[in-house]
Design an enzyme around this catalytic site. Structure first.
Site, mmCIF file in Angstrom:
data_model
loop_
_atom_site.group_PDB
_atom_site.id
_atom_site.type_symbol
_atom_site.label_atom_id
_atom_site.label_comp_id
_atom_site.label_asym_id
_atom_site.label_seq_id
_atom_site.Cartn_x
_atom_site.Cartn_y
_atom_site.Cartn_z
ATOM 1 N N TYR A 61 0.868 -1.181 0.000
ATOM 2 C CA TYR A 61 0.000 0.000 0.000
ATOM 3 C C TYR A 61 0.898 1.222 0.000
ATOM 4 C CZ TYR A 61 -3.432 3.461 1.633
ATOM 5 O OH TYR A 61 -4.230 4.562 1.766
ATOM 6 N N ASP B 173 9.313 2.549 0.329
ATOM 7 C CA ASP B 173 8.248 3.237 1.049
ATOM 8 C C ASP B 173 8.297 2.799 2.506
ATOM 9 O OD1 ASP B 173 5.975 4.273 2.128
ATOM 10 O OD2 ASP B 173 4.616 3.542 0.568
ATOM 11 N N LYS C 66 4.059 8.486 9.357
ATOM 12 C CA LYS C 66 3.564 7.814 10.580
ATOM 13 C C LYS C 66 4.441 8.060 11.822
ATOM 14 C CE LYS C 66 0.836 4.234 8.285
ATOM 15 N NZ LYS C 66 -0.584 4.175 8.561
HETATM 16 C C1 LIG Z 1 3.604 1.850 3.328
HETATM 17 C C2 LIG Z 1 2.624 2.989 3.306
HETATM 18 N N1 LIG Z 1 2.801 3.987 2.441
HETATM 19 C C3 LIG Z 1 1.983 5.056 2.396
HETATM 20 C C4 LIG Z 1 0.907 5.138 3.250
HETATM 21 C C5 LIG Z 1 -0.006 6.328 3.190
HETATM 22 O O1 LIG Z 1 0.203 7.125 4.304
HETATM 23 P P1 LIG Z 1 -0.936 8.144 4.807
HETATM 24 O O2 LIG Z 1 -2.060 7.331 5.326
HETATM 25 O O3 LIG Z 1 -0.236 8.972 5.840
HETATM 26 O O4 LIG Z 1 -1.313 8.961 3.609
HETATM 27 C C6 LIG Z 1 0.690 4.121 4.187
HETATM 28 C C7 LIG Z 1 -0.441 4.188 5.129
HETATM 29 O O5 LIG Z 1 -0.793 3.246 5.801
HETATM 30 C C8 LIG Z 1 1.557 3.001 4.201
HETATM 31 O O6 LIG Z 1 1.363 1.975 5.043
#
Ligand SMILES: Cc1ncc(COP(=O)(O)O)c(C=O)c1O
Length: 437
Positions: free
Chosen positions: A143, A248, A276
């Site tokens: 994700y 990521d 996060k």
């Molecule tokens: C690996 C990863 N990338 C990007 C995101 C997106 O982050 P946000 O919810 O702060 O937009 C998440 C959210 O859970 C994530 O787990």
């Protein structure tokens, strides 16, 4: 017997005014009802009906120091007294950017945003501008936020509408209605942890790929660690072809250590996205990476915008959170890992005691707990064989027993969890698993 009457009333009321009744679609999955929080402190959250829970949802990951952590709050209050956001330069931005270049091994320079989604959007844009190519390789089960250009393949127990696989035409399906299929035209979707699949796609799309984007550990689907040599292969194969490697680390960043997963594994991506845990619950994210890529922002080739980017609250929160995590040689990490190990070991013992088949994949203070007939889950296909309905029932019963866990099985442990919390959690799990048999 707990009651959830005030949460139920609150949800009915919120559905009248708030689209979907929740502020982020995932939250609607909580059973018996999306809880309304009254307050939270440390590892404990209280709902409006007066129920208290040991919290492993932790705001979906950011609360690495627990709720309402005093030393961070104090720094944030102090910053707020001097102004919340200026739309001007200020010292906090420079301090945070400098600190990130010091702790993230791949970072020559950084850019600040407000969410993980935005950080990923910027990283993809930098990669396309740098390479002059448009295709992006991404993986099933990962994700990367909900922006149109990357949102697909996120089948989660708490996101039932998202698509799971490529369409018959081979096109990558949108993750939601309302998303243009054209926005995913440049996305090549592959199985993860599969070196041969990556090798074949790189050969097939020679000269077309701008970036490979990957969670370094597939936290969103099974907390699956990379097979030995897989990330190294990904690094080498992308570097050889001038492809930008984006790791990521929105979950793993500051959770697996100050240097994130890339620091832990000794892999140097071209770009990394963090969010996060970096802000301890405040809205802040970043892209960090190689000077040549980040220079595209320096010279104005790539636009990076955002009214609240680098605001005083966000930078104060991130500086304070990282400062706390760095204290005493990273004692917070030792504590979290020790507690997470005790918890996962205890849960495995309880599975055995109650004759229930399940798998727990863990790395540091994050783990995924699923019910499955398999003994090993190390790719997305085997992750998808889990019994997600049974797990959702487990999560609901754990709530009843005073433990808040995400309905899809991903658990976060914070530095605020104490040994006694782990013991109480295991006692609750013992009762709940006994009833599930
Ligand atoms: C690996 C990863 N990338 C990007 C995101 C997106 O982050 P946000 O919810 O702060 O937009 C998440 C959210 O859970 C994530 O787990």
């Amino acid at each position: 017997m707990r009651t959830y009457e005030l949460s139920k009333n609150g949800y009915d009321r919120s559905k009248r005014y708030l689209a979907g009744g929740v502020a982020s679609s995932l939250r609607a999955a909580m059973k018996p009802v999306p809880l309304f929080a009254e307050s939270a402190q440390g590892a404990v959250v209280r709902d409006v009906d007066g129920n208290a829970y040991i919290d492993y949802l932790l705001g979906y990951g950011p609360l690495i120091l627990g709720h309402a952590y005093g030393p961070v709050n104090e720094k944030v209050y102090a910053a707020m007294q001097r102004g919340i956001t200026y739309g001007l330069q200020h010292q906090g931005e420079i301090e945070l950017a400098k600190l990130l270049t010091e702790v993230l091994p791949c970072a020559d320079k950084v850019a600040l945003s407000g969410s993980g989604t935005e950080a990923v959007m910027l990283a993809l844009r930098l990669a396309r501008a740098y390479t002059g190519r448009s295709k992006i390789i991404r993986f099933h089960g990962h994700y990367h936020g909900w922006s149109d250009s990357i949102y697909t393949s996120f089948p989660s127990a708490d996101m039932p509408s998202a698509s799971a696989s490529a369409t018959a035409s081979g096109a990558v399906p949108p993750g939601t209605a309302g998303q243009s299929e054209l926005s995913l035209r440049d996305v090549v979707l592959l199985p993860w942890n599969d070196q041969a699949a990556l090798e074949a796609a790189l050969a097939e799309h020679e000269g077309e790929i701008a970036a490979v984007i990957s969670e370094p550990v597939m936290c969103n689907s099974g907390c699956i660690v990379p097979r030995p040599g897989y990330l190294e292969f990904m690094r080498e194969a992308t570097a050889k072809r001038g492809i930008v490697l984006i790791l990521d680390e929105v979950i793993t960043g500051f959770r697996l250590g100050l240097g994130g997963a890339h620091g832990r594994f000794g892999i140097k991506p071209d770009l990394v996205t963090v969010g996060k845990a970096m802000g301890g619950g405040f809205a802040v994210s970043g892209v960090a990476g190689r000077a040549e890529l980040m220079a595209l922002i320096d010279d104005g080739t790539v636009s990076h915008l955002g009214t609240l980017n680098g605001n005083c609250v966000a930078t104060a929160a991130a500086l304070a959170t990282i400062g706390e995590l760095a204290k005493d040689d990273g004692a917070a990490y030792d504590k979290m890992e020790k507690n997470a190990s005790k918890l996962t070991a205890g849960l495995r013992t309880l599975l055995g005691k109650h004759g229930i088949r399940g798998v727990i994949n863990e790395i540091g203070p994050v783990f995924h707990f699923i019910f499955t007939e398999q003994t090993v889950v190390e790719d997305f296909a085997s992750f998808n064989l889990r019994d997600s309905a049974k797990y959702a029932l487990f999560a609901e019963r754990m709530l009843e027993a005073g433990v808040l866990v995400r309905p899809n099985g991903l658990w976060y442990v914070s530095a605020a969890h104490e040994d006694a919390d782990i013991d109480a959690t295991l006692e609750a799990a013992d009762r709940v698993l006994g009833g599930l048999r």
